[in-house]
Structures are given as C-alpha cells and as structure tokens.
Design a protein around this motif. Sequence first.
Motif, PDB file in Angstrom:
ATOM      1  N   ALA A  76       0.831  -1.209   0.000  1.00 49.05           N
ATOM      2  CA  ALA A  76       0.000   0.000   0.000  1.00 49.05           C
ATOM      3  C   ALA A  76       0.863   1.256   0.000  1.00 49.05           C
ATOM      4  O   ALA A  76       0.550   2.244  -0.697  1.00 49.05           O
ATOM      5  CB  ALA A  76      -0.927  -0.015   1.212  1.00 49.05           C
ATOM      6  N   ASP A  77       1.953   1.244   0.752  1.00 50.25           N
ATOM      7  CA  ASP A  77       2.861   2.398   0.771  1.00 50.25           C
ATOM      8  C   ASP A  77       3.498   2.607  -0.600  1.00 50.25           C
ATOM      9  O   ASP A  77       3.681   3.756  -1.049  1.00 50.25           O
ATOM     10  CB  ASP A  77       3.938   2.185   1.837  1.00 50.25           C
ATOM     11  CG  ASP A  77       4.909   3.342   1.914  1.00 50.25           C
ATOM     12  OD1 ASP A  77       4.512   4.429   2.353  1.00 50.25           O
ATOM     13  OD2 ASP A  77       6.081   3.142   1.518  1.00 50.25           O
ATOM     14  N   VAL A 110       2.146   1.898  -3.436  1.00 52.97           N
ATOM     15  CA  VAL A 110       1.130   2.479  -4.317  1.00 52.97           C
ATOM     16  C   VAL A 110       1.018   3.980  -4.073  1.00 52.97           C
ATOM     17  O   VAL A 110       0.929   4.790  -5.020  1.00 52.97           O
ATOM     18  CB  VAL A 110      -0.227   1.780  -4.095  1.00 52.97           C
ATOM     19  CG1 VAL A 110      -1.333   2.516  -4.854  1.00 52.97           C
ATOM     20  CG2 VAL A 110      -0.157   0.325  -4.555  1.00 52.97           C
ATOM     21  N   LEU A 111       1.014   4.392  -2.801  1.00 53.50           N
ATOM     22  CA  LEU A 111       0.937   5.826  -2.502  1.00 53.50           C
ATOM     23  C   LEU A 111       2.187   6.573  -2.979  1.00 53.50           C
ATOM     24  O   LEU A 111       2.104   7.753  -3.349  1.00 53.50           O
ATOM     25  CB  LEU A 111       0.751   6.040  -0.993  1.00 53.50           C
ATOM     26  CG  LEU A 111      -0.588   5.594  -0.394  1.00 53.50           C
ATOM     27  CD1 LEU A 111      -0.615   5.868   1.100  1.00 53.50           C
ATOM     28  CD2 LEU A 111      -1.759   6.272  -1.090  1.00 53.50           C
ATOM     29  N   ALA A 112       3.315   5.862  -2.958  1.00 54.35           N
ATOM     30  CA  ALA A 112       4.544   6.512  -3.426  1.00 54.35           C
ATOM     31  C   ALA A 112       4.452   6.862  -4.906  1.00 54.35           C
ATOM     32  O   ALA A 112       5.102   7.808  -5.377  1.00 54.35           O
ATOM     33  CB  ALA A 112       5.740   5.609  -3.157  1.00 54.35           C
ATOM     34  N   ARG A 113       3.660   6.112  -5.643  1.00 50.57           N
ATOM     35  CA  ARG A 113       3.500   6.391  -7.072  1.00 50.57           C
ATOM     36  C   ARG A 113       2.748   7.697  -7.331  1.00 50.57           C
ATOM     37  O   ARG A 113       2.801   8.251  -8.438  1.00 50.57           O
ATOM     38  CB  ARG A 113       2.783   5.228  -7.747  1.00 50.57           C
ATOM     39  CG  ARG A 113       3.601   3.941  -7.740  1.00 50.57           C
ATOM     40  CD  ARG A 113       2.762   2.751  -8.164  1.00 50.57           C
ATOM     41  NE  ARG A 113       2.150   2.932  -9.476  1.00 50.57           N
ATOM     42  CZ  ARG A 113       1.284   2.095 -10.036  1.00 50.57           C
ATOM     43  NH1 ARG A 113       0.926   0.994  -9.351  1.00 50.57           N
ATOM     44  NH2 ARG A 113       0.784   2.329 -11.238  1.00 50.57           N
ATOM     45  N   LEU A 114       2.019   8.209  -6.311  1.00 50.72           N
ATOM     46  CA  LEU A 114       1.304   9.464  -6.479  1.00 50.72           C
ATOM     47  C   LEU A 114       2.273  10.644  -6.594  1.00 50.72           C
ATOM     48  O   LEU A 114       1.967  11.644  -7.260  1.00 50.72           O
ATOM     49  CB  LEU A 114       0.355   9.702  -5.290  1.00 50.72           C
ATOM     50  CG  LEU A 114      -0.851   8.778  -5.170  1.00 50.72           C
ATOM     51  CD1 LEU A 114      -1.611   9.054  -3.882  1.00 50.72           C
ATOM     52  CD2 LEU A 114      -1.774   8.923  -6.366  1.00 50.72           C
ATOM     53  N   ARG A 124       0.735  15.585  -0.277  1.00 50.56           N
ATOM     54  CA  ARG A 124      -0.473  15.352   0.510  1.00 50.56           C
ATOM     55  C   ARG A 124      -0.614  13.893   0.935  1.00 50.56           C
ATOM     56  O   ARG A 124      -1.400  13.571   1.830  1.00 50.56           O
ATOM     57  CB  ARG A 124      -1.697  15.791  -0.297  1.00 50.56           C
ATOM     58  CG  ARG A 124      -1.797  17.303  -0.504  1.00 50.56           C
ATOM     59  CD  ARG A 124      -3.045  17.665  -1.287  1.00 50.56           C
ATOM     60  NE  ARG A 124      -3.031  17.072  -2.626  1.00 50.56           N
ATOM     61  CZ  ARG A 124      -4.022  17.227  -3.505  1.00 50.56           C
ATOM     62  NH1 ARG A 124      -5.109  17.929  -3.186  1.00 50.56           N
ATOM     63  NH2 ARG A 124      -3.931  16.682  -4.707  1.00 50.56           N
ATOM     64  N   ALA A 125       0.130  12.989   0.282  1.00 48.72           N
ATOM     65  CA  ALA A 125       0.076  11.569   0.657  1.00 48.72           C
ATOM     66  C   ALA A 125       1.057  11.222   1.770  1.00 48.72           C
ATOM     67  O   ALA A 125       1.046  10.087   2.267  1.00 48.72           O
ATOM     68  CB  ALA A 125       0.354  10.694  -0.561  1.00 48.72           C
ATOM     69  N   ILE A 134      -3.327  -1.594  13.710  1.00 51.36           N
ATOM     70  CA  ILE A 134      -2.727  -1.037  12.493  1.00 51.36           C
ATOM     71  C   ILE A 134      -3.780  -0.295  11.674  1.00 51.36           C
ATOM     72  O   ILE A 134      -3.701  -0.226  10.455  1.00 51.36           O
ATOM     73  CB  ILE A 134      -2.071  -2.144  11.644  1.00 51.36           C
ATOM     74  CG1 ILE A 134      -3.114  -3.209  11.245  1.00 51.36           C
ATOM     75  CG2 ILE A 134      -0.928  -2.790  12.387  1.00 51.36           C
ATOM     76  CD1 ILE A 134      -2.586  -4.238  10.272  1.00 51.36           C
ATOM     77  N   GLY A 135      -4.762   0.267  12.353  1.00 50.36           N
ATOM     78  CA  GLY A 135      -5.813   0.979  11.643  1.00 50.36           C
ATOM     79  C   GLY A 135      -5.467   2.421  11.306  1.00 50.36           C
ATOM     80  O   GLY A 135      -6.212   3.078  10.563  1.00 50.36           O
ATOM     81  N   ALA A 136      -4.338   2.933  11.834  1.00 53.19           N
ATOM     82  CA  ALA A 136      -3.994   4.337  11.581  1.00 53.19           C
ATOM     83  C   ALA A 136      -3.733   4.578  10.097  1.00 53.19           C
ATOM     84  O   ALA A 136      -4.152   5.595   9.533  1.00 53.19           O
ATOM     85  CB  ALA A 136      -2.783   4.734  12.418  1.00 53.19           C
ATOM     86  N   GLY A 137      -3.032   3.638   9.455  1.00 54.16           N
ATOM     87  CA  GLY A 137      -2.733   3.802   8.037  1.00 54.16           C
ATOM     88  C   GLY A 137      -3.988   3.806   7.186  1.00 54.16           C
ATOM     89  O   GLY A 137      -4.139   4.622   6.270  1.00 54.16           O
ATOM     90  N   LEU A 138      -4.911   2.884   7.486  1.00 60.53           N
ATOM     91  CA  LEU A 138      -6.157   2.818   6.719  1.00 60.53           C
ATOM     92  C   LEU A 138      -6.974   4.093   6.900  1.00 60.53           C
ATOM     93  O   LEU A 138      -7.539   4.638   5.939  1.00 60.53           O
ATOM     94  CB  LEU A 138      -6.962   1.596   7.154  1.00 60.53           C
ATOM     95  CG  LEU A 138      -8.327   1.394   6.481  1.00 60.53           C
ATOM     96  CD1 LEU A 138      -8.173   1.253   4.975  1.00 60.53           C
ATOM     97  CD2 LEU A 138      -9.038   0.168   7.079  1.00 60.53           C
ATOM     98  N   THR A 139      -7.039   4.591   8.138  1.00 62.21           N
ATOM     99  CA  THR A 139      -7.782   5.833   8.394  1.00 62.21           C
ATOM    100  C   THR A 139      -7.186   7.013   7.624  1.00 62.21           C
ATOM    101  O   THR A 139      -7.913   7.834   7.032  1.00 62.21           O
ATOM    102  CB  THR A 139      -7.786   6.133   9.902  1.00 62.21           C
ATOM    103  OG1 THR A 139      -8.377   5.036  10.600  1.00 62.21           O
ATOM    104  CG2 THR A 139      -8.571   7.396  10.203  1.00 62.21           C
ATOM    105  N   ALA A 140      -5.855   7.089   7.612  1.00 62.81           N
ATOM    106  CA  ALA A 140      -5.200   8.195   6.904  1.00 62.81           C
ATOM    107  C   ALA A 140      -5.451   8.121   5.403  1.00 62.81           C
ATOM    108  O   ALA A 140      -5.625   9.152   4.737  1.00 62.81           O
ATOM    109  CB  ALA A 140      -3.702   8.169   7.199  1.00 62.81           C
ATOM    110  N   ILE A 141      -5.482   6.897   4.855  1.00 61.48           N
ATOM    111  CA  ILE A 141      -5.751   6.744   3.423  1.00 61.48           C
ATOM    112  C   ILE A 141      -7.182   7.165   3.103  1.00 61.48           C
ATOM    113  O   ILE A 141      -7.452   7.793   2.063  1.00 61.48           O
ATOM    114  CB  ILE A 141      -5.491   5.292   2.979  1.00 61.48           C
ATOM    115  CG1 ILE A 141      -4.002   4.962   3.089  1.00 61.48           C
ATOM    116  CG2 ILE A 141      -5.945   5.071   1.548  1.00 61.48           C
ATOM    117  CD1 ILE A 141      -3.667   3.514   2.797  1.00 61.48           C
TER     118      ILE A 141
END
Length: 322
Positions: A135-136, A138-142, A146-147, A305-312
Amino acid sequence: MTQDRLLSRQQGASLWVVLVLLVIIAAVAAGGWWGWQQLSGLYAEKTTLEQQVADLRQGQARQQQNLQASLADLQQKQQNLQSRIDSDQSALADLKSGGQRLWLINEARALASLASQRLLLTQDAAASRRLLKAADGVLARLDDPRALPARQALAADMEKLSGATRVDVQAMVLRLGALRQLATELAVPASPTPPERNLDDSKDKSLWQGLLERLPVQVRHYDGKVPLPLNDAQAAQVRLTLDGSLQQAQLALMQGRGKAYQQALDSTRATLKQWFRADDPRVAQMLAALDELGGQTVEQALPDIGAGLTAIEVLKRKEAGQ
C-alpha cells in the motif's frame, strides 16, 4: 433302666444336632445379610458412575456445539472479508471518475484493509506487513506531498508489526492434530487391583471365615480405595474428552486466545494423569509434548494497524472533494 439311659442319650444327641443346625442357619443368614449390604453398595457405586458418564457426555456435546459455533463464526468472517474484497475490486473496476490518482488511492486503501483483516483472522504479522508495504508503494507512485501523512501512518503500522511476537501457529496446530491421532491409540486401563493383604496361613480359619468363603460374593481387603474398572463405552468417553480438550487447544491457538489455550492444555494433562498409566511411553510422550507446547508464547502482540487505513480514507475524501 439301660433302655431309658440309651433313649436319654439319643435325645441329648438329637438336641445338640438341632442346636448346631440352628447356629449354622443363623450364621448363614447373617452372612447373607452382610453380603446383600455389600452388593447394594456396589450397585449404588455403579449408578453413581453411570450418572457421571452421562454428565460427561452432556459436557462433550456442549463442547462440540461451541466448537461448531466458533468454526461457523470464523467461516462467516472469512465470507464477509471476501465479500468486502470483491466489493472493493468491483468499485475499482467500475471507477469512472477521478483518474489515475483516485484509482491508486483506492488500491492502497484496499491493501491496507486487507492487511487489517489478515492480521485479525490469521495473526500473520509478516503477511500483514507485506500488504502495508505494498500500500505504501502504491501511494509513493502518487508523488504528492499530501500523501505523506498516510505514508507516515503506514510506516508506523509496519514498525508495530515488525516488533510483534511471531509464533509458528500453523506448526503448533498441526502438532496438536498429531497428538489427537495419538490419543485414539491410547489404552484406558482399568484401575490396577491393589495388592491383597497377606493372610496368616498358620492360623486355623474360624467358622465365620469358612462361611464367608462359601458366599457367592467374593470379599477382599484392600490397602487403598476399591478400584472402579471402566467398560469399553466409558473408556471411549474418556478418549473423547481427551480429544475435545485438544480440539479446544487448537481453536484457541488459531484465535490467539492464550489463556483459553493454556486451560485446554491443563485439561488435557489432567485427563491423561487421571485415566492413563504414567509408565506408558506414549502417555509420557504426550505429556512432554504438552509441556513443550505450553512453554511457547502464544499471546501474540497484535498491534492496532488501523492508523494507516484511516489516513488513506482521509486522503481519498480530500481527493474526491468531499
């Protein structure tokens, strides 16, 4: 006079014979009453044992019902997870707006959600960390500042998983299954007959002892408790109890419930020590295996480990303009 004396002697001898017969009849009657009391006691013990076996069967039935309910709950959770994954995949496939950026954010969200579900159902910290890392990526590809908050939250979650305790749960479950197969081969022995007290053969047996030996009920003197041998049905019930405890240990292990797991192992040990011979090599092998399994750390550190999902999800709402 001679005839009178002879008649008097004959009457006296007959009277002695009658007295002896009366004494013998009284002794036999007393012995029969005592034997009946002993036989009644044995029937009472048999009734108590049958009631205990019935209670044990009811408890086993309740354990089976609880196990089936737990397995059904796990299957339902897996079905819900699969439905959610299918829904996310359908949403990604049917996405018509938002372009490449929103598609990547949804992909990262699906991976983070799958990581949380994987940790909850299988407690596989390594697999969950790999999903968060994907998942990280994938976000790096943005390539968008803001990510960064979402990536920082994912990094924190991955660090928690790196520090989590790892236990090879699958290997332990398989080993418990092997112990269940071994339990079916164990023989439940009848309680060993305690040694009888030595009788002094040099002494003449009394009349009472002679009468007791001729009774239909065999009377023995034991130094310990009177053994209660088990029949085939009762021995099978003991094996079922042992198998049920091992099944509970497997289920608790898969669910990560350390206390319930230890209680199931303690119940298995108690059953082995109560009903099986300690000098049986297979019993000793099972006890050693239980000690080894019980000595391992089962309560895995399952971090949140819900912090990452919430931030996304926050990033997705911002991207969609909500």
